[in-house]
Design an enzyme around this catalytic site. Structure first.
Site, short mmCIF file in Angstrom:
data_model
loop_
_atom_site.label_atom_id
_atom_site.label_comp_id
_atom_site.label_asym_id
_atom_site.label_seq_id
_atom_site.Cartn_x
_atom_site.Cartn_y
_atom_site.Cartn_z
N CYS A 86 0.81 -1.23 0.00
CA CYS A 86 0.00 0.00 0.00
C CYS A 86 0.84 1.27 0.00
CB CYS A 86 -0.99 0.01 1.16
SG CYS A 86 -0.29 0.22 2.81
N HIS A 98 -2.57 1.28 6.93
CA HIS A 98 -2.93 1.21 5.51
C HIS A 98 -3.06 2.62 4.95
CE1 HIS A 98 -4.54 -0.03 1.74
NE2 HIS A 98 -5.73 0.48 1.95
N ASP A 135 -8.38 3.92 -3.16
CA ASP A 135 -7.72 2.84 -2.42
C ASP A 135 -6.93 1.96 -3.39
OD1 ASP A 135 -6.97 1.17 -0.38
OD2 ASP A 135 -8.94 0.25 -0.09
#
Length: 288
Positions: A82, A119, A134
């Site tokens: 991420c 995250h 995302d």
């Protein structure tokens, strides 16, 4: 005379080879900072750059400077997890003139109790509307999600989601994303709208890539998300998931991994790294 902007609050967009990045993700569309462009960029990035933690498994550091990210993810056509994906995507958005900020989310995946905020995601503002991007979770979504309270269930492509708005104990706005998969509906992560910056991601990145009990240093974890299928490699378990909640699971030998990574996940390792991964030394490391 204007006050110089502290570069710590920026995302290194000026350092990005934008043409090379767009070629890497196969994007040839408009470059104006609009919702249509954001949607197309998110789709292209998510379906082109896989999620992977192989550098940590191979015993290497995971730097977040843009030079390293471009060399790894653009020139060598590797993936990232991420923090890497979001840092690269943020540089592109900044270069294209989007208004946005980073957020840090707590990944729950149905687990109870408070989880650390490890995250990275982005909140993009366009014409007074806020969108959640995302691109670094490894499991989509294929498009940005507009932050609208009480919107209920919705689909992005064939994949199903829900988004819920709440306030934390300090009255700060929070958003929880749910997705539908093999285990039915599950809460994926929760993020407050408190901004995060590159320096915050550096701290989180160091934690997840070096803590001995981090899942990202204990076994290969690789994902490729496409409109019709989601591939996951967890250790030596290869799972194929579909939008309707069905899927298949196969167990592999260590020696199968390099070929699978090349053929399914679009990750070509050099001969030395392929041999090291196939040796499976990571599977017998003692826990810290």
């Amino acid at each position: 005379m204007s006050t110089p902007v502290d570069p710590s609050y920026q995302w290194c967009g000026a350092e990005l080879d934008l043409d090379a990045y767009l070629a890497r993700i196969g994007y040839t569309g408009d470059r104006a900072p609009t919702s249509a462009t954001l949607r197309a960029l998110t789709y292209a990035h998510t379906t082109s750059i896989p999620f992977e933690n192989l550098e940590a498994i191979l015993g290497r550091a995971i730097p977040l400077d843009l030079k390293t990210l471009q060399d790894k993810m653009i020139r060598r056509r590797r993936g990232g997890y991420c923090y890497e994906n979001v840092a690269l995507f943020a540089a592109a958005l900044e270069r294209l003139g989007f208004e946005f900020n980073g957020l840090s989310a707590r990944v729950t995946m149905g687990a109870p109790g408070l989880r650390p905020a490890t995250h990275a995601i982005l909140r993009v503002l366009i014409d007074g509307r806020a969108w959640l991007c995302d691109v670094g979770f490894g499991a989509g979504p294929l498009e940005p999600i507009e932050l609208i309270a009480d919107r209920g269930e919705f689909t992005l492509g064939a994949w199903r989601y829900r988004l819920e708005r709440a306030e934390n104990a300090l009255g700060v706005e929070e958003w929880t994303l749910h997705h539908f998969g093999r285990d039915g509906w599950i809460d994926r992560h929760t993020a407050s709208v408190t901004p995060s910056y590159r320096v915050d991601y550096e701290v989180g990145n160091h934690y997840v890539s070096t803590w001995p009990r981090s899942p990202f240093v204990t076994r290969p974890f690789v994902q490729r998300f496409l409109p019709e299928v989601h591939h996951v490699l967890d250790g030596t378990t290869w799972t194929t998931e579909y939008p309707d909640g069905t899927g298949e699971t196969r167990e592999l030998a260590h020696t199968d991994l390099p070929k699978l990574l090349a053929e399914v996940f679009d990750i070509e390792l050099d001969a030395a790294d392929a041999a090291e991964l196939a040796r499976g030394g990571w599977s017998v490391r003692p826990e810290g």
